[in-house]
Design a protein around this motif. Structure first.
Motif, PDB file in Angstrom:
ATOM      1  N   ARG A   8      -1.449 -20.785   1.491  1.00 15.51           N
ATOM      2  CA  ARG A   8      -1.356 -19.626   2.393  1.00 15.51           C
ATOM      3  C   ARG A   8      -1.405 -18.335   1.578  1.00 15.51           C
ATOM      4  O   ARG A   8      -0.902 -18.271   0.463  1.00 15.51           O
ATOM      5  CB  ARG A   8      -0.042 -19.661   3.179  1.00 15.51           C
ATOM      6  CG  ARG A   8       0.218 -20.912   4.014  1.00 15.51           C
ATOM      7  CD  ARG A   8      -0.776 -21.125   5.105  1.00 15.51           C
ATOM      8  NE  ARG A   8      -0.786 -20.060   6.074  1.00 15.51           N
ATOM      9  CZ  ARG A   8      -0.620 -20.209   7.380  1.00 15.51           C
ATOM     10  NH1 ARG A   8      -0.422 -21.401   7.885  1.00 15.51           N
ATOM     11  NH2 ARG A   8      -0.674 -19.182   8.193  1.00 15.51           N
ATOM     12  N   ASP A  55       4.203 -20.899   8.041  1.00 16.44           N
ATOM     13  CA  ASP A  55       3.877 -21.639   9.258  1.00 16.44           C
ATOM     14  C   ASP A  55       4.492 -23.036   9.149  1.00 16.44           C
ATOM     15  O   ASP A  55       5.692 -23.159   9.009  1.00 16.44           O
ATOM     16  CB  ASP A  55       2.359 -21.666   9.450  1.00 16.44           C
ATOM     17  CG  ASP A  55       1.947 -22.049  10.861  1.00 16.44           C
ATOM     18  OD1 ASP A  55       2.748 -21.840  11.796  1.00 16.44           O
ATOM     19  OD2 ASP A  55       0.826 -22.541  11.026  1.00 16.44           O
ATOM     20  N   THR A 114       5.921 -13.995   3.488  1.00 19.59           N
ATOM     21  CA  THR A 114       4.816 -14.927   3.345  1.00 19.59           C
ATOM     22  C   THR A 114       4.912 -15.945   4.469  1.00 19.59           C
ATOM     23  O   THR A 114       5.906 -16.649   4.589  1.00 19.59           O
ATOM     24  CB  THR A 114       4.847 -15.630   1.974  1.00 19.59           C
ATOM     25  OG1 THR A 114       4.682 -14.631   0.961  1.00 19.59           O
ATOM     26  CG2 THR A 114       3.734 -16.655   1.839  1.00 19.59           C
ATOM     27  N   ASN A 115       3.882 -15.993   5.306  1.00 20.33           N
ATOM     28  CA  ASN A 115       3.874 -16.875   6.472  1.00 20.33           C
ATOM     29  C   ASN A 115       3.549 -18.302   6.045  1.00 20.33           C
ATOM     30  O   ASN A 115       2.399 -18.630   5.789  1.00 20.33           O
ATOM     31  CB  ASN A 115       2.849 -16.384   7.501  1.00 20.33           C
ATOM     32  CG  ASN A 115       2.764 -17.291   8.703  1.00 20.33           C
ATOM     33  OD1 ASN A 115       3.567 -18.194   8.888  1.00 20.33           O
ATOM     34  ND2 ASN A 115       1.766 -17.050   9.536  1.00 20.33           N
TER      35      ASN A 115
END
Length: 138
Positions: free
Chosen positions: A31, A76, A73-74
């Motif tokens: 990511r 997910d 910071t994604n």
């Protein structure tokens, strides 16, 4: 991939070759965002390489270190990421620097304190770096 203080660069692959979906766990590229690595967390050497690469049949190269996401910071549904070496291009989502780990990791081990790692979007040059290989220069 570029080391800012040393000005050195090396090719890296991110995720499984040909996979571009960053949301796919254990397949997609890492990511985008900010990470840190701690040189104290580097593991490897010849004994570990034999265990990881031959006995466990994984492709970690000689060294690896976890990349810890920073706030904002994604992640997910994604889990852990590593910076590591390897003998074959591609990874389960990590940053794989291939056999360049033999040069980079001894430099990282000399560093005091945390090291910031930024994964940013840049233009891909598919013609110059086919099969998912990406080279980032600053």
């Amino acid at each position: 991939m570029v080391l800012q203080d040393g000005g050195q660069s090396c090719d890296a692959t991110f995720g499984r070759i040909g996979e571009t979906d960053r949301s796919k766990e254990y397949e997609g590229p890492i990511r985008f965002g900010s990470y840190t690595l701690d040189p104290k967390d580097i593991s490897g050497g010849i004994e570990k390489a034999i265990q990881r690469n031959i006995i466990l049949r994984q492709d970690w190269g000689l060294y690896r270190v976890p990349l810890k996401p920073q706030e904002g910071t994604n992640m997910d549904t994604r889990g852990e990421f590593f910076l590591h070496g390897g003998f074959f291009p591609g990874s389960a989502g990590c940053i794989d620097i291939g056999t360049n780990d033999r040069v980079l990791f001894p430099l990282l081990m000399q560093h005091e304190g945390l090291i910031n790692v930024e994964v940013i979007q840049r233009k891909r040059y598919d013609i110059l770096f086919p099969n998912g290989r990406q080279n980032f220069n600053t």
